[in-house]
Design a protein around this motif. Structure first.
Motif, short mmCIF file in Angstrom:
data_model
loop_
_atom_site.label_atom_id
_atom_site.label_comp_id
_atom_site.label_asym_id
_atom_site.label_seq_id
_atom_site.Cartn_x
_atom_site.Cartn_y
_atom_site.Cartn_z
N SER A 26 1.32 -1.38 0.04
CA SER A 26 -0.14 -0.11 0.14
C SER A 26 1.18 1.26 -0.06
O SER A 26 0.52 2.60 0.56
CB SER A 26 -0.98 -0.21 1.51
OG SER A 26 -0.56 0.05 2.54
N GLU A 27 2.14 1.35 -0.55
CA GLU A 27 3.15 2.24 -0.49
C GLU A 27 2.78 3.40 -1.72
O GLU A 27 1.88 3.10 -2.40
CB GLU A 27 4.43 2.02 -0.90
CG GLU A 27 4.76 1.04 0.41
CD GLU A 27 6.19 0.02 -0.53
OE1 GLU A 27 6.60 0.41 -1.73
OE2 GLU A 27 7.08 0.11 0.30
N GLY A 28 3.06 4.24 -1.10
CA GLY A 28 3.17 5.81 -2.27
C GLY A 28 2.11 6.63 -1.91
O GLY A 28 1.17 5.83 -1.57
N ASN A 29 1.62 7.25 -2.62
CA ASN A 29 1.02 8.18 -3.01
C ASN A 29 0.63 9.11 -4.19
O ASN A 29 2.00 9.36 -4.48
CB ASN A 29 -0.49 8.50 -2.02
CG ASN A 29 1.10 9.10 -0.88
OD1 ASN A 29 2.11 10.20 -0.97
ND2 ASN A 29 1.53 8.77 -0.14
N PHE A 30 -0.95 9.23 -4.84
CA PHE A 30 -0.24 10.39 -5.62
C PHE A 30 -2.03 11.17 -5.97
O PHE A 30 -2.78 10.97 -5.16
CB PHE A 30 -0.54 9.85 -7.68
CG PHE A 30 0.28 8.26 -6.96
CD1 PHE A 30 1.62 8.59 -7.11
CD2 PHE A 30 -0.93 7.49 -7.69
CE1 PHE A 30 1.72 6.59 -6.70
CE2 PHE A 30 -0.53 5.87 -7.09
CZ PHE A 30 1.50 5.75 -7.18
N LEU A 41 -6.34 13.00 -3.90
CA LEU A 41 -5.36 12.46 -3.45
C LEU A 41 -5.51 11.15 -3.03
O LEU A 41 -7.05 10.48 -2.99
CB LEU A 41 -5.44 13.08 -2.19
CG LEU A 41 -4.24 12.71 -0.94
CD1 LEU A 41 -3.41 12.39 -1.87
CD2 LEU A 41 -3.85 13.31 0.29
N THR A 42 -4.78 10.26 -3.14
CA THR A 42 -5.49 8.01 -2.87
C THR A 42 -5.66 8.55 -1.67
O THR A 42 -5.29 9.07 -0.43
CB THR A 42 -3.58 7.83 -3.87
OG1 THR A 42 -2.62 8.88 -2.97
CG2 THR A 42 -4.00 7.85 -4.65
N PRO A 43 -6.43 7.21 -1.54
CA PRO A 43 -6.31 7.19 0.31
C PRO A 43 -5.49 6.56 1.32
O PRO A 43 -4.13 5.58 0.04
CB PRO A 43 -8.22 6.06 0.02
CG PRO A 43 -7.60 5.23 -1.39
CD PRO A 43 -6.80 6.12 -2.16
N THR A 44 -5.24 6.20 2.18
CA THR A 44 -4.67 5.53 3.08
C THR A 44 -4.82 4.23 3.21
O THR A 44 -6.23 3.80 2.67
CB THR A 44 -4.63 6.04 4.57
OG1 THR A 44 -3.22 5.56 5.46
CG2 THR A 44 -5.31 5.91 4.93
N GLY A 45 -4.00 3.27 2.91
CA GLY A 45 -4.41 1.78 3.16
C GLY A 45 -4.51 0.85 2.41
O GLY A 45 -5.13 0.16 2.79
N ILE A 46 -4.44 1.50 1.03
CA ILE A 46 -4.50 0.64 0.30
C ILE A 46 -3.47 0.31 -0.79
O ILE A 46 -3.16 1.24 -1.10
CB ILE A 46 -6.36 1.21 -0.81
CG1 ILE A 46 -7.24 0.59 -1.64
CG2 ILE A 46 -5.45 2.37 -1.16
CD1 ILE A 46 -8.37 0.61 -2.58
N CYS A 47 -3.58 -0.69 -1.44
CA CYS A 47 -2.80 -1.06 -2.62
C CYS A 47 -2.70 0.32 -4.42
O CYS A 47 -4.33 0.24 -4.67
CB CYS A 47 -2.52 -2.52 -2.66
SG CYS A 47 -1.02 -2.83 -4.61
N LYS A 48 -2.07 1.16 -4.51
CA LYS A 48 -2.53 1.62 -5.72
C LYS A 48 -2.27 0.89 -7.11
O LYS A 48 -2.71 1.32 -7.76
CB LYS A 48 -1.57 2.66 -5.90
CG LYS A 48 -0.87 3.51 -4.43
CD LYS A 48 -1.76 4.07 -4.03
CE LYS A 48 -1.80 4.99 -2.17
NZ LYS A 48 -1.69 3.34 -1.06
N GLY A 49 -2.65 -0.08 -7.12
CA GLY A 49 -2.10 -1.55 -8.30
C GLY A 49 -3.37 -1.07 -8.45
O GLY A 49 -4.14 -2.28 -9.63
N ALA A 72 -8.23 9.82 3.49
CA ALA A 72 -6.64 10.44 2.98
C ALA A 72 -5.59 9.94 2.73
O ALA A 72 -5.51 9.68 4.55
CB ALA A 72 -7.29 11.61 2.25
N SER A 73 -4.57 9.76 1.94
CA SER A 73 -2.96 9.54 2.54
C SER A 73 -3.26 10.49 3.89
O SER A 73 -2.98 11.22 3.70
CB SER A 73 -2.22 10.02 0.99
OG SER A 73 -1.34 9.64 1.55
N SER A 74 -1.92 9.85 4.77
CA SER A 74 -1.59 10.44 5.68
C SER A 74 -0.30 11.52 5.38
O SER A 74 -0.18 12.09 6.16
CB SER A 74 -1.00 9.36 6.35
OG SER A 74 0.26 8.83 5.78
#
Ligand SMILES: [Zn+2]
Length: 227
Positions: A26-30, A41-49, A72-74
């Protein structure tokens, strides 16, 4: 950008970043700017794939989550800091790419004067000092670098790319990691061959003709100040 288009693009970038090992688990954020007052924004705790368009989170530039029940992402404080300091930036990609992060965790500077693509599209890639993830400090340490750079390494963490649109930011991240992989392969073979000052200048002139900002030798760069 229309919100439904932005949601689709963020999901597509998540799939590509995960497939290219720019992020894992679940790394990274965009994120991207929707208008003058909101970002997506990408959410927290979810695989970006594996994101779906409804997973993305709309947030105001004052930091208020505008969709009930979503988290939202931390790294939200970092995004708000970037959008505040770079009003023309409309896309931001933060990832932990394997090769670029190898430079970030060994304190190895990314060299310039090697590849034309990097001279023209990335410029100088400084390393911002370490700060605790998810804190305002994580955004604050970037501030001295934001005015002059499009791409940064984050010490003992990963990398960050900015762009006038989401895909430009994403491609800058791809280019950075591709370059770092080339450097590691090249060093296994021998010494790097550097372009001459005249060849670098030709590329900077080309960059100027393309209308791309030349931030490599900017006088206020923390690198030029020895920071
Ligand atoms: Zn990170």
């Amino acid at each position: 950008m229309q919100e439904h288009v932005a949601r689709d693009l963020l999901c597509e970038i998540g799939r590509r970043a995960y497939a290219r090992r720019l992020v894992s688990a679940s790394e990274g954020n965009f994120s991207c700017r929707l208008d003058g007052s909101t970002i997506l924004l990408t959410p927290t705790g979810i695989c970006k794939g594996f994101m779906q368009p409804h997973d993305l989170v709309k947030v105001s530039l004052s930091g208020e989550v505008l969709e009930a029940g979503k988290r939202a992402s931390s790294e939200l404080p970092m995004y708000l800091t970037i959008y505040k300091h770079r009003p023309e930036v409309r896309g931001v990609v933060h990832a932990h790419p394997v090769y670029a992060t190898a430079f970030a965790i060994t304190g190895t500077p990314v060299p310039n004067g090697i590849l034309p693509e990097v001279e023209v599209f990335l410029g100088e890639v400084p390393t911002a000092p370490y700060a605790l993830t998810g804190t305002q400090a994580f955004g604050d340490v970037l501030v001295p670098y934001l005015a002059e750079h499009q791409v940064l390494l984050l010490q003992n963490h990963g990398a960050l790319a900015l762009g006038p649109d989401l895909f430009t930011a994403y491609y800058r991240m791809e280019t950075l990691d591709h370059y770092c992989q080339m450097l590691l392969a090249a060093r296994a073979l021998g010494e790097l061959q550097r372009l001459t000052d005249a060849q670098v200048q030709e590329l900077l002139d080309l960059k100027a003709r393309m209308g791309l900002p030349d931030r490599r030798h900017a006088p206020n760069s923390p690198i030029n100040k020895g920071g």
